[in-house]
Design a protein around this motif. Structure first.
Motif, PDB file in Angstrom:
ATOM      1  N   VAL A  39       0.812  -1.223   0.000  1.00 51.96           N
ATOM      2  CA  VAL A  39       0.000   0.000   0.000  1.00 51.96           C
ATOM      3  C   VAL A  39       0.843   1.270   0.000  1.00 51.96           C
ATOM      4  CG1 VAL A  39      -2.111  -0.921   1.021  1.00 51.96           C
ATOM      5  CG2 VAL A  39      -0.308  -0.097   2.509  1.00 51.96           C
ATOM      6  N   SER A  40       0.200   2.326  -0.539  1.00 51.30           N
ATOM      7  CA  SER A  40       0.805   3.668  -0.530  1.00 51.30           C
ATOM      8  C   SER A  40       0.240   4.462   0.632  1.00 51.30           C
ATOM      9  CB  SER A  40       0.431   4.439  -1.790  1.00 51.30           C
ATOM     10  OG  SER A  40       0.838   3.775  -2.927  1.00 51.30           O
ATOM     11  N   ALA A  41       0.774   5.642   0.792  1.00 53.31           N
ATOM     12  CA  ALA A  41       0.237   6.584   1.787  1.00 53.31           C
ATOM     13  C   ALA A  41      -1.165   7.008   1.362  1.00 53.31           C
ATOM     14  CB  ALA A  41       1.144   7.802   1.841  1.00 53.31           C
ATOM     15  N   MET A  42      -1.938   7.491   2.314  1.00 50.54           N
ATOM     16  CA  MET A  42      -3.276   7.977   1.984  1.00 50.54           C
ATOM     17  C   MET A  42      -3.140   9.155   1.007  1.00 50.54           C
ATOM     18  SD  MET A  42      -5.048   7.619   5.732  1.00 50.54           S
ATOM     19  CE  MET A  42      -6.705   8.123   5.277  1.00 50.54           C
ATOM     20  N   GLU A  51      -1.078  12.588   1.188  1.00 54.18           N
ATOM     21  CA  GLU A  51      -0.225  12.619   2.372  1.00 54.18           C
ATOM     22  C   GLU A  51       1.249  12.881   2.020  1.00 54.18           C
ATOM     23  OE1 GLU A  51      -0.786  12.984   5.315  1.00 54.18           O
ATOM     24  OE2 GLU A  51       0.906  12.239   6.470  1.00 54.18           O
ATOM     25  N   THR A  52       1.740  12.216   0.962  1.00 57.72           N
ATOM     26  CA  THR A  52       3.157  12.411   0.612  1.00 57.72           C
ATOM     27  C   THR A  52       3.394  13.866   0.195  1.00 57.72           C
ATOM     28  OG1 THR A  52       3.192  10.103  -0.090  1.00 57.72           O
ATOM     29  CG2 THR A  52       5.063  11.454  -0.751  1.00 57.72           C
ATOM     30  N   ASP A  53       2.442  14.435  -0.561  1.00 58.11           N
ATOM     31  CA  ASP A  53       2.562  15.855  -0.959  1.00 58.11           C
ATOM     32  C   ASP A  53       2.584  16.744   0.283  1.00 58.11           C
ATOM     33  OD1 ASP A  53       2.536  15.321  -3.650  1.00 58.11           O
ATOM     34  OD2 ASP A  53       0.368  15.538  -3.843  1.00 58.11           O
ATOM     35  N   GLY A  90       4.120   8.105   5.831  1.00 53.60           N
ATOM     36  CA  GLY A  90       2.806   8.034   5.171  1.00 53.60           C
ATOM     37  C   GLY A  90       2.371   6.591   4.974  1.00 53.60           C
ATOM     38  N   GLU A  91       3.288   5.773   4.510  1.00 55.35           N
ATOM     39  CA  GLU A  91       2.960   4.373   4.244  1.00 55.35           C
ATOM     40  C   GLU A  91       2.822   3.585   5.550  1.00 55.35           C
ATOM     41  OE1 GLU A  91       4.501   6.211   2.040  1.00 55.35           O
ATOM     42  OE2 GLU A  91       3.528   5.632   0.170  1.00 55.35           O
ATOM     43  N   GLN A  92       3.519   4.028   6.587  1.00 51.02           N
ATOM     44  CA  GLN A  92       3.407   3.328   7.884  1.00 51.02           C
ATOM     45  C   GLN A  92       1.980   3.429   8.417  1.00 51.02           C
ATOM     46  OE1 GLN A  92       6.493   4.033  10.736  1.00 51.02           O
ATOM     47  NE2 GLN A  92       5.425   2.958  12.369  1.00 51.02           N
ATOM     48  N   GLY A 149       4.618   0.263   0.799  1.00 42.56           N
ATOM     49  CA  GLY A 149       5.260   0.534  -0.480  1.00 42.56           C
ATOM     50  C   GLY A 149       6.199   1.723  -0.364  1.00 42.56           C
ATOM     51  N   PHE A 150       6.930   1.999  -1.459  1.00 40.06           N
ATOM     52  CA  PHE A 150       7.672   3.261  -1.606  1.00 40.06           C
ATOM     53  C   PHE A 150       8.938   3.335  -0.755  1.00 40.06           C
ATOM     54  CE2 PHE A 150       7.457   8.027  -0.394  1.00 40.06           C
ATOM     55  CZ  PHE A 150       8.061   8.480  -1.549  1.00 40.06           C
ATOM     56  N   GLN A 151       9.135   2.387   0.174  1.00 37.55           N
ATOM     57  CA  GLN A 151      10.275   2.523   1.084  1.00 37.55           C
ATOM     58  C   GLN A 151      11.142   1.272   1.119  1.00 37.55           C
ATOM     59  OE1 GLN A 151       8.993   1.639   5.440  1.00 37.55           O
ATOM     60  NE2 GLN A 151       7.444   3.036   4.629  1.00 37.55           N
ATOM     61  N   GLY A 168      11.229   7.041  -5.007  1.00 36.53           N
ATOM     62  CA  GLY A 168      10.768   7.991  -6.040  1.00 36.53           C
ATOM     63  C   GLY A 168       9.254   8.007  -6.082  1.00 36.53           C
ATOM     64  N   ARG A 169       8.687   9.131  -6.566  1.00 34.37           N
ATOM     65  CA  ARG A 169       7.231   9.298  -6.561  1.00 34.37           C
ATOM     66  C   ARG A 169       6.551   8.158  -7.331  1.00 34.37           C
ATOM     67  NH1 ARG A 169       5.081  13.914  -4.451  1.00 34.37           N
ATOM     68  NH2 ARG A 169       3.424  12.405  -4.047  1.00 34.37           N
ATOM     69  N   GLY A 170       5.447   7.735  -6.774  1.00 35.58           N
ATOM     70  CA  GLY A 170       4.719   6.615  -7.389  1.00 35.58           C
ATOM     71  C   GLY A 170       5.395   5.273  -7.134  1.00 35.58           C
ATOM     72  N   GLY A 171       6.374   5.255  -6.217  1.00 37.87           N
ATOM     73  CA  GLY A 171       7.255   4.097  -6.036  1.00 37.87           C
ATOM     74  C   GLY A 171       6.611   2.856  -5.453  1.00 37.87           C
ATOM     75  N   SER A 172       5.385   2.960  -4.955  1.00 38.06           N
ATOM     76  CA  SER A 172       4.738   1.744  -4.437  1.00 38.06           C
ATOM     77  C   SER A 172       4.463   0.751  -5.553  1.00 38.06           C
ATOM     78  CB  SER A 172       3.417   2.080  -3.744  1.00 38.06           C
ATOM     79  OG  SER A 172       3.662   2.916  -2.658  1.00 38.06           O
ATOM     80  N   ASP A 173       4.283   1.260  -6.774  1.00 38.97           N
ATOM     81  CA  ASP A 173       4.113   0.346  -7.911  1.00 38.97           C
ATOM     82  C   ASP A 173       5.361  -0.534  -8.039  1.00 38.97           C
ATOM     83  OD1 ASP A 173       1.714   1.604  -8.491  1.00 38.97           O
ATOM     84  OD2 ASP A 173       2.542   2.871 -10.075  1.00 38.97           O
ATOM     85  N   LEU A 174       6.517   0.110  -7.888  1.00 38.78           N
ATOM     86  CA  LEU A 174       7.780  -0.624  -7.975  1.00 38.78           C
ATOM     87  C   LEU A 174       7.885  -1.631  -6.828  1.00 38.78           C
ATOM     88  CD1 LEU A 174      10.609  -1.132  -9.103  1.00 38.78           C
ATOM     89  CD2 LEU A 174      11.406   0.870  -7.843  1.00 38.78           C
TER      90      LEU A 174
HETATM   91  N1  ASP Z   1       3.195   7.738  -1.524  1.00 39.98           N
HETATM   92  C1  ASP Z   1       4.180   7.785  -2.574  1.00 39.98           C
HETATM   93  C2  ASP Z   1       3.877   8.928  -3.536  1.00 39.98           C
HETATM   94  O1  ASP Z   1       2.907   9.653  -3.351  1.00 39.98           O
HETATM   95  C3  ASP Z   1       4.317   6.483  -3.285  1.00 39.98           C
HETATM   96  C4  ASP Z   1       3.150   6.069  -4.146  1.00 39.98           C
HETATM   97  O2  ASP Z   1       2.069   6.660  -4.079  1.00 39.98           O
HETATM   98  O3  ASP Z   1       3.310   5.095  -4.886  1.00 39.98           O
HETATM   99  O4  ASP Z   1       4.613   9.128  -4.456  1.00 39.98           O
END
Ligand code: ASP
Ligand code: ADP
Ligand code: MG
Length: 416
Positions: A39-42, A45-47, A72-74, A134-136, A148-154
């Motif tokens: 999962v990603s942050a809500m 939240e990251t912004d 955020g992901e925690q 995710g993301f960490q 990196g942004r969007g990193g939970s996909d990775l």
């Molecule tokens: N929370 C992170 C972001 O906003 C990771 C993700 O959403 O995949 O970039």
């Protein structure tokens, strides 16, 4: 089956939405599957955390920024694990370092090196759902890193590779990958299956439905990704690392089209540097300090020299514009170039298609369509499978629709 499901910020927007995610995970678990959820942050939240840090520091790649962003992901993993337990599903949450997602030490864009899947397998063997942040990740010295942004996909794709999952499902607020962003173009059509190569290009050019690096990873490690909606059971798009990935699947859809999709990236600033003394090594001298600062320079155009001087235009991500300006100001006395102009109200709009390789005239059609719509193209860059055009940001959405129409992407069998 062993399944990795990833839920992004768009699925984790509120406590109610987290409840819907938990329902979906519980249903998959009840079917007897072993489930790892990333999962990603809500949403937002990251912004919010980045802005908070920005009020105290202008270092985007600091160790402490990663410590902050990882929180955020925690929050998300704990809330989802709680929601699952409420539904009678045994679930255990893990931070990146607890499943030992080992990365290099490049804060803000760390690369995954290995994942120790043993703790994940232990839980799955006990019938528990594993919920991973995710993301960490963590570097060799125990520092928290982010991908990196969007990193939970990775994170999800890497986890799928590490546990040899049968499926890697990426859930968001859209029910698959479309010919362009359906939130910009109502005529966008869902693509049933797309090659990793084309998806990588679309993602790199701004289609944020998948993070580009996750697609790169999927290609390298042969992970098939399925993009679905959290809120809708139907639909779905497959991203396939190679043509033989899914047995019995009709691959005809991957062939024939010249243009597969349109992407746009509004995170773009354009620089023009005038009166550069034209001598060997000038471009290298100009870009060296930017490269040293890890600034990602994209579309580059140099005019033919006149009276021994030329002009160079290029784009950088908006967040790097200020730093780029500072570096160029520092370089000017030494290199002796003229004025530097910046426009951060620009966007890059691109068409992508593996079929362009063998089809002449695609660029002309795109330029004609833009011309007829009265959209001025500022910069152009092409590769074998994409054409990118930098335009005034006012025209971004219109340009996306115009290009989508020009190649009839709304129609099955379009893009020819
Ligand atoms: N929370 C992170 C972001 O906003 C990771 C993700 O959403 O995949 O970039
Ligand atoms: P998440 O927060 O779940 O990671 P994202 O917001 O990162 O989700 O990605 C989903 C969004 O991607 C959609 O809401 C849509 O606006 C955008 N998008 C951009 N290009 C495309 C495309 N070609 N197909 C589908 N969605 C796209
Ligand atoms: Mg995303």
């Amino acid at each position: 089956m062993r399944i990795v499901q990833k839920y992004g910020g768009s699925s984790m927007g509120s406590v109610e939405r987290i409840g819907l995610v938990a329902d979906r995970v519980a249903r998959t678990h009840a079917l007897g599957h072993a489930v790892v959820v990333v999962v990603s942050a809500m949403q937002g939240e990251t912004d919010r955390l980045i802005k908070l840090a920005g009020r105290l520091s202008d270092r985007p790649r600091d160790r402490e920024i990663d410590v902050l962003l990882a929180t955020g992901e925690q929050v998300s993993i704990a809330l989802l694990a709680l929601a699952l337990r409420e539904r009678g599903v045994e679930a255990r949450s893990f931070l990146g370092h607890q499943v030992r997602i080992l990365t290099d030490s490049i804060h803000g864009s760390a690369r995954i090196q290995t994942i120790d899947a043993a703790p994940v397998h232990d839980c799955l063997d006990k019938g528990e759902v594993v919920v991973v942040a995710g993301f960490q990740g963590v570097d060799q010295d125990g520092n928290i890193t982010t991908l990196g942004r969007g990193g939970s996909d990775l994170s999800a794709v890497a986890m799928a590779a590490a546990i040899k999952a049968d499926a890697c499902e990426i859930y968001s607020d859209v029910d698959g990958i479309y010919t362009t962003d359906p939130n910009i173009c109502a005529k966008a059509r869902r693509i049933d299956r797309i090659s990793c190569e084309e998806m990588l290009e679309l993602a790199s050019l701004g289609a944020k439905v998948l993070q580009a690096r996750s697609v790169e990873f999927a290609l390298k490690h042969k992970v098939a990704i399925c993009c679905k909606s959290t809120f809708d059971e139907s639909g779905g798009s497959w991203v396939l690392p190679d043509a033989g990935t899914l047995e019995g699947m009709d691959m005809a859809g991957l062939e024939g089209a010249v243009v597969t999709g349109v992407a746009c990236d509004r995170n773009t600033a354009r620089f023009s540097v005038s009166d550069i003394p034209n001598r060997p090594g000038a471009a290298a001298a100009l870009f060296q300090p930017l490269a040293d600062d890890a600034i990602n320079v994209d579309v580059i155009i140099q005019t033919a020299p006149r009276d021994g001087r030329c002009e160079l235009s290029f784009t950088v991500p908006k967040g790097s514009a200020l730093r780029t300006r500072q570096l160029l100001d520092r370089l000017r006395p030494q290199m002796g170039f003229g004025a530097v102009t910046i426009d951060d109200n620009v966007a890059k709009v691109s068409i992508v298609g593996a079929g362009m390789r063998s089809q002449p005239g695609v660029a002309l059609r795109a330029f004609q369509a833009m011309g007829q719509a009265g959209i001025d193209i500022q910069l152009i860059s092409t590769s074998e499978i994409k054409i990118s055009m930098v335009v005034d940001d006012r025209f971004t959405e219109a340009a996306v629709r115009v290009l989508h129409d020009a190649f009839a992407l709304d129609r099955a069998g379009g893009g020819r």
